[in-house]
Design a protein around this motif. Structure first.
Motif, mmCIF file in Angstrom:
data_model
loop_
_atom_site.group_PDB
_atom_site.id
_atom_site.type_symbol
_atom_site.label_atom_id
_atom_site.label_comp_id
_atom_site.label_asym_id
_atom_site.label_seq_id
_atom_site.Cartn_x
_atom_site.Cartn_y
_atom_site.Cartn_z
ATOM 1 N N UNK A 196 -11.243 -79.886 -42.086
ATOM 2 C CA UNK A 196 -12.537 -79.524 -41.492
ATOM 3 C C UNK A 196 -13.268 -80.776 -41.018
ATOM 4 N N UNK A 197 -13.323 -81.788 -41.885
ATOM 5 C CA UNK A 197 -14.068 -83.008 -41.559
ATOM 6 C C UNK A 197 -13.484 -83.742 -40.355
ATOM 7 N N UNK A 198 -12.169 -83.689 -40.205
ATOM 8 C CA UNK A 198 -11.516 -84.396 -39.103
ATOM 9 C C UNK A 198 -11.495 -83.583 -37.813
ATOM 10 N N UNK A 199 -11.937 -82.351 -37.882
ATOM 11 C CA UNK A 199 -11.951 -81.494 -36.698
ATOM 12 C C UNK A 199 -12.912 -82.051 -35.646
ATOM 13 N N UNK A 200 -12.568 -81.954 -34.353
ATOM 14 C CA UNK A 200 -13.468 -82.442 -33.292
ATOM 15 C C UNK A 200 -14.605 -81.466 -32.990
ATOM 16 N N UNK A 201 -14.715 -80.378 -33.756
ATOM 17 C CA UNK A 201 -15.719 -79.345 -33.485
ATOM 18 C C UNK A 201 -17.133 -79.870 -33.757
ATOM 19 N N UNK B 222 -20.831 -80.083 -35.451
ATOM 20 C CA UNK B 222 -21.167 -80.099 -36.868
ATOM 21 C C UNK B 222 -21.594 -78.711 -37.369
ATOM 22 N N UNK B 223 -22.296 -77.960 -36.522
ATOM 23 C CA UNK B 223 -22.736 -76.616 -36.928
ATOM 24 C C UNK B 223 -21.531 -75.722 -37.225
ATOM 25 N N UNK B 224 -20.507 -75.838 -36.381
ATOM 26 C CA UNK B 224 -19.291 -75.044 -36.583
ATOM 27 C C UNK B 224 -18.580 -75.491 -37.857
ATOM 28 N N UNK B 225 -18.528 -76.807 -38.086
ATOM 29 C CA UNK B 225 -17.898 -77.330 -39.302
ATOM 30 C C UNK B 225 -18.614 -76.809 -40.544
ATOM 31 N N UNK B 226 -19.933 -76.732 -40.473
ATOM 32 C CA UNK B 226 -20.691 -76.231 -41.610
ATOM 33 C C UNK B 226 -20.309 -74.781 -41.914
ATOM 34 N N UNK B 227 -20.091 -74.007 -40.849
ATOM 35 C CA UNK B 227 -19.654 -72.628 -41.035
ATOM 36 C C UNK B 227 -18.301 -72.555 -41.721
ATOM 37 N N UNK C 211 -15.218 -67.398 -35.267
ATOM 38 C CA UNK C 211 -15.335 -67.400 -36.717
ATOM 39 C C UNK C 211 -14.180 -66.658 -37.365
ATOM 40 N N UNK C 212 -13.399 -65.932 -36.562
ATOM 41 C CA UNK C 212 -12.268 -65.197 -37.111
ATOM 42 C C UNK C 212 -11.187 -66.146 -37.585
#
Length: 646
Positions: free
Chosen positions: A351-356, A358-363, A152-153
């Protein structure tokens, strides 16, 4: 030697600042600690003094984990100047040099050893630590820039995750983790990843009262930046952050073409060029570094007078960390940012295009929303910034260069009113000139209705420019071709300028009432939140853009001056100060160190004011420890004497 004696005799400071004493005492006794302290708050002393005290008590060496070579070099150089046995192990050393450091390490002839996390976790280095542990010579681990361990940093580095081995392998060795920036989520992650559940948590105030926060609407960003530097910071050292490498190079070239000494810094430059540019920035005065976020962490230059953002950062932690590089010396400094609709779109898209997951994207979206809230705020920036880190702003004594809170402008109409500043800080743009706000609820509903009708008619969405053209009744070729001039919302927004409509859209993006479809050429779409806005259940209040915000320069020197002297000095003192700076520059060059490592400006100011005639009169000046007094005392006196004789 007591920790107070070390502070005074080694580092030349007469008293601890803030929670330093409590932290240092706790760590010296062998306690674990997580320290959150703002940039310039004196974090380094929180492990350097315990390292010296514990070695003097026969407890061995301290290993400092630091992510940056430049920071290692400068900190070790500063410790050498103070008479402390410190070394680093990194890729800049030859095999012979590294071997010599390792021999001294095993002989116990080093007080602090700096190394990167990648090296610390190698089998070879761990074997050396094992040997030290067996002899009882491993005293303390200091983990600097600890936010790097957290996903999260704002500057996550996977290699930091491997540092869990320190607690697992050397459970009896105390650890201190330090960072300038961490919200509650990041703090929890640091504690879990580094297994610091039993550590004491020390949280200093995040307030930097000497920094003035200003956020402006992006129009012609490069020209806005140019005016800002020309009007307020000509000849000052500063950092300008840009999102792309090309923008870095274009901006550096623009500044140079306009008489501002600027250098580029980004990961695409040759490593030698990057290092040379960084060295020049650190060792010279009045250089502006134009950089991506690849530059800055651990940069210890105290006299950076401004940090500017030409593009919006990803989150408040990144913004706070980057702006915190200004004014480390406690003198007046500026944090200036311009941002616009495209910044919001770009950040959302990344953020939306990130492969992470969904929970991480929400953060990440939540963190971006907090920054957008800060940017769009009509109340005190500082209050909001501190609230993000869980701190309630408490007004305190004015910092150097901090202006008093003035009277908010009066006036307004039924459509516009002056925002209430409330208990503001008096040193941000909103406090210094209260922004006018207007009720944009009806405008927001018109915009959302247009997005809906366009999609209903065409079966797909369109971008911001097209939607605004429809609202403003512009029969462009694209509008006519699609038949959108026949929509009921065509021309219903003529009362607002394009800039105002972009502000409305920016706010709707900020609250999630509009989404950007990155897969469909950044077209706009409605969301679940749109319904409440369309029904008028969510009020939208926007700041009225100012033609040109009024700002009072806090510099008494001429804007074109490149050799600025503190306003607190009279003519004779300024002459001494200038002579001392010239002498310091020569010494720094000889030692291949930044000038502030020899003496900070504040120390030179104190010497210039007191005009000492003996070594006894030099004692007690802040920043002049025993070693520096022995090394430079006579030379300083000679500089003063030469002026008086002349």
């Amino acid at each position: 030697m007591s920790i107070t004696s070390i502070l005074q005799d080694v580092f030349g400071y007469q008293a601890f600042r803030g929670p330093q004493h409590e932290i240092i005492e706790h760590v010296t006794r062998g306690g674990d600690a997580l320290v959150l302290m703002p940039t310039g708050g004196g974090k380094s002393l929180c492990y350097q003094i315990p390292a010296i005290a514990r070695q003097q008590a026969g407890q061995g060496i301290t290993v400092v984990i630091s992510p940056l070579i430049a920071l290692m070099h400068d900190q070790v150089g500063a410790l050498h100047e103070a008479g402390v046995k410190a070394e680093f192990l990194n890729s800049t050393l030859t095999f012979e040099q590294a071997s010599q450091v390792e021999r001294r390490l095993m002989q116990g002839d080093i007080t602090l050893l700096y190394a990167a996390p990648e090296r610390v976790t190698t089998p070879r280095f761990l074997a050396q630590l094992d040997a030290l542990q067996e002899r009882g010579h491993l005293s303390l681990f200091a983990i600097d820039e600890a936010h790097c361990v957290s996903q999260w940093g704002h500057d996550f580095r996977p290699e930091y995750r491997a540092l869990t081995v320190l607690h697992e392998r050397y459970a009896s060795v105390p650890r201190i983790a330090l960072t300038a920036t961490a919200d509650a989520l990041t703090r929890a992650d640091i504690i879990e990843r580094l297994q610091l559940q039993e550590a004491r948590l020390f949280i200093s105030s995040f307030d930097r009262p000497n920094i003035r926060y200003t956020i402006v609407e992006k129009r012609e960003a490069s020209q806005q930046l140019l005016r800002f530097i020309r009007d307020e910071h000509m000849g000052d050292a500063g950092v300008v952050y840009c999102q792309s490498r090309k923008k870095v190079e274009d901006t550096a070239e623009l500044l140079c073409d306009n008489g501002i000494a600027a250098l580029p810094y980004h990961a695409g430059l040759d490593a030698k060029v990057r290092q040379a540019n960084q060295d020049r920035f650190l060792r010279s005065e009045g250089i502006v570094m134009v950089a991506t976020i690849a530059f800055g962490m651990g940069i210890d230059k105290p006299d950076v007078r401004f940090v500017a953002h030409l593009d919006m950062p990803k989150n408040i932690e990144g913004y706070y960390q980057e702006t915190g590089r200004a004014g480390r010396d406690g003198e007046a400094a500026d944090a200036w940012m311009c941002y616009g609709l495209q910044d919001v779109v770009n950040q959302r898209r990344m953020i939306d295009e990130s492969p992470a997951e969904e929970e991480f994207k929400q953060g990440l979206r939540g963190k971006l929303d907090a920054l957008l809230g800060l940017a769009e705020a009509t109340d005190c920036r500082r209050v909001r910034l501190l609230a993000y880190f869980g701190e309630t702003y408490a007004k305190h004594a004015d910092a150097p260069g901090r202006p008093k809170l003035g009277t908010a402008p009066s006036g307004g109409s039924a459509a516009h009113e002056v925002a209430s500043v409330g208990a503001g800080c008096g040193n941000c743009d909103n406090c210094l000139q209260a922004p006018e706000v207007w009720d944009a609820t009806d405008a927001a509903r018109k915009l959302l209705s247009t997005i809906y009708r366009v999609q209903q008619m065409s079966g797909f969405g369109f971008g911001a420019g097209h939607i605004i053209d429809i609202l403003r009744g512009k029969a462009t070729e694209k509008v006519v071709q699609r038949g959108h001039e026949g929509l009921s919302t065509f021309g219903i927004g003529l009362d607002l300028s394009e800039t105002q409509w972009r502000g409305v859209l920016r706010q709707l993006l900020a609250i999630g009432a509009v989404a950007v479809d990155a897969q469909a050429f950044n077209t706009l779409a409605l969301t679940e939140t749109s319904r409440a806005v369309l029904k008028g259940e969510v009020p939208i209040r926007l700041r009225q853009a100012l033609a040109k915000p009024e700002r009072k320069s806090r510099r008494s020197a001429s804007p074109s001056s490149t050799a600025k002297t503190p306003a607190v000095l009279d003519a004779a003192q300024q002459q001494r100060y200038a002579a001392l700076k010239t002498w310091r520059a020569e010494v720094a060059k000889e030692h291949n160190l930044p000038a502030y490592v020899i003496f900070h400006d504040a120390t030179l100011v104190a010497i210039a004011q007191s005009a000492p005639q003996s070594l006894e009169q030099l004692q007690g000046i802040s920043g002049l420890g025993v070693r520096k007094l022995e090394a430079y005392g006579e030379a300083v006196l000679a500089v003063i004497e030469a002026l008086e004789v002349g």
